[in-house]
Write an enzyme that holds these catalytic residues in place. Structure first.
Site, short mmCIF file in Angstrom:
data_model
loop_
_atom_site.label_atom_id
_atom_site.label_comp_id
_atom_site.label_asym_id
_atom_site.label_seq_id
_atom_site.Cartn_x
_atom_site.Cartn_y
_atom_site.Cartn_z
N ASP A 1 96.05 11.03 4.09
CA ASP A 1 95.93 11.90 5.26
C ASP A 1 96.69 13.19 4.93
O ASP A 1 97.55 13.20 4.06
CB ASP A 1 96.57 11.23 6.49
N ASP B 1 94.59 16.40 1.35
CA ASP B 1 93.87 17.30 2.26
C ASP B 1 92.37 17.05 2.09
O ASP B 1 91.85 17.16 0.98
CB ASP B 1 94.26 18.74 1.88
N TYR C 1 81.60 20.37 17.69
CA TYR C 1 81.79 19.02 17.12
C TYR C 1 80.44 18.30 17.01
O TYR C 1 80.10 17.75 15.96
CB TYR C 1 82.74 18.25 18.04
C1 AKB Z 1 85.29 12.74 21.54
O1 AKB Z 1 85.47 12.51 22.75
O2 AKB Z 1 85.21 13.89 21.07
C2 AKB Z 1 85.12 11.56 20.61
C3 AKB Z 1 83.69 11.21 20.41
C4 AKB Z 1 82.88 10.66 21.51
O3 AKB Z 1 83.19 11.36 19.33
N1 AKB Z 1 85.83 10.43 21.11
#
Ligand code: AKB
Length: 321
Positions: free
Chosen positions: A36, A55, A145
């Site tokens: 990590d 990293d 994300y």
């Molecule tokens: C988040 O809430 O960003 C994560 C996911 C659902 O991938 N726990």
């Protein structure tokens, strides 16, 4: 069975600690190297086997570690999650994508036998069907994300098709656990609520009372991950990430489950920016492909998960920071 030597990148996070412990149990402590970027690793990692600071963006160090340690399998868990990602989109993109693309290339060069990389229900967006969301459906993620996870899934599929790399992935729902805290996710409320219930008897939820999301207890998530990784390649009919489901509940329902065990527990609601993220995600997931292909079956329902969480958090020794 071929002798596996496993490298875990991002091992100090919520999934990493428990996955490392489970893999050490299977392959032997010295055959699972936890790494990590954090200088101070989780004590459960250092107590049970080898740990290195590494990293996830440093390809040269990762290659050296794979060569020096004779690594056959890598699990890349380092990522910025949905809520943190919205605060720093470019950093989230860089950490989530560069680490994956680099590892896929290294994996081909070093002829790794398998790679694991987690995806998420965050790949789904407002245009996706919300109930029993299918495996293959409209996918227009709203968060950086989610975009990184969807792009990552496509890259994993590309590396499988083009180079034969055996890379596998799951679309995790919100994960609930007590050994290691989550960090920066939209589903984190479902962990915080247990700690606050025990410490103060009350919780203010950052999601509104009827926000349903797919969720899973960590024990199921770890078992599912290992079952996917151990399944014969011939059973896997997709090289995108598999939908994997277990629970679907709202903050109100979780509070009611806690109140069955702690009658004085109370909850109130103060939705913040994470509400919009949650509103773009499914209520529940259709994971029938995982159930057919590699016999996925969750074990924990809401009450069993609640009981286990309360029991374990009550017994947690205070952690020195
Ligand atoms: C988040 O809430 O960003 C994560 C996911 C659902 O991938 N726990």
């Amino acid at each position: 069975m071929t002798k596996e030597k496993v490298l875990i990148i991002g091992a100090s996070g919520q999934i990493g600690v428990e996955l490392t412990l489970a893999l050490r149990h299977i392959y032997g402590n010295s055959n699972v190297i936890a790494t990590d970027i954090r200088e101070t690793p989780h004590p459960l990692l250092t107590e049970s086997g080898p740990y290195k600071q590494l990293d996830a963006l440093n390809g040269a160090d990762i290659t050296a570690c794979i060569k020096n340690e004779g690594i056959t399998q890598v699990h890349l868990l380092a990522a910025l999650l949905s809520a943190t990602g919205e605060k720093m989109p470019m950093k989230a993109w860089d950490i989530n994508m560069t680490s994956l693309l680099q590892l896929l290339d290294i994996a081909v060069q070093q002829k790794l036998s398998k790679v694991y990389w987690p995806s998420s229900i965050a790949v789904f967006g407002n245009t996706t069907p919300v109930d029993n969301t299918p495996q293959a459906t409209v996918i227009e993620p709203k968060t950086v994300y989610g975009i990184s996870k969807y792009a990552g899934e496509l890259w994993c599929q590309y590396y499988y098709n083009r180079y034969g790399l055996d890379v596998r992935s799951l679309r995790y729902p919100g994960l609930i656990s007590w050994k290691t805290p989550p960090g920066g996710g939209t589903t984190d409320y479902a962990v915080d609520i247990f700690h606050q219930a025990i410490q103060t008897g009350t919780y203010t939820s950052f999601l509104s009372e009827n926000t349903f999301l797919p969720m899973m207890y960590m024990d199921d998530a770890i078992r599912g991950t290992i079952e996917l990784m151990e399944a014969p390649a011939s059973c896997l009919s997709t090289r995108m990430a598999y939908n994997i489901g277990a629970l679907s509940f709202s903050p109100k329902q979780l509070a009611e489950a806690i109140a069955k065990k702690m009658p004085n527990f109370s909850i109130n609601y103060a939705p913040d920016f994470r509400q919009q993220i949650a509103d773009s995600w499914p209520n529940s997931i259709d994971d029938s492909l995982a159930r057919v292909d590699w016999k996925w079956q969750p074990k924990f329902d809401l009450d069993a998960m609640t009981e286990d969480m309360l029991h374990n958090i009550k017994n947690l020794a205070p952690v020195a920071h």
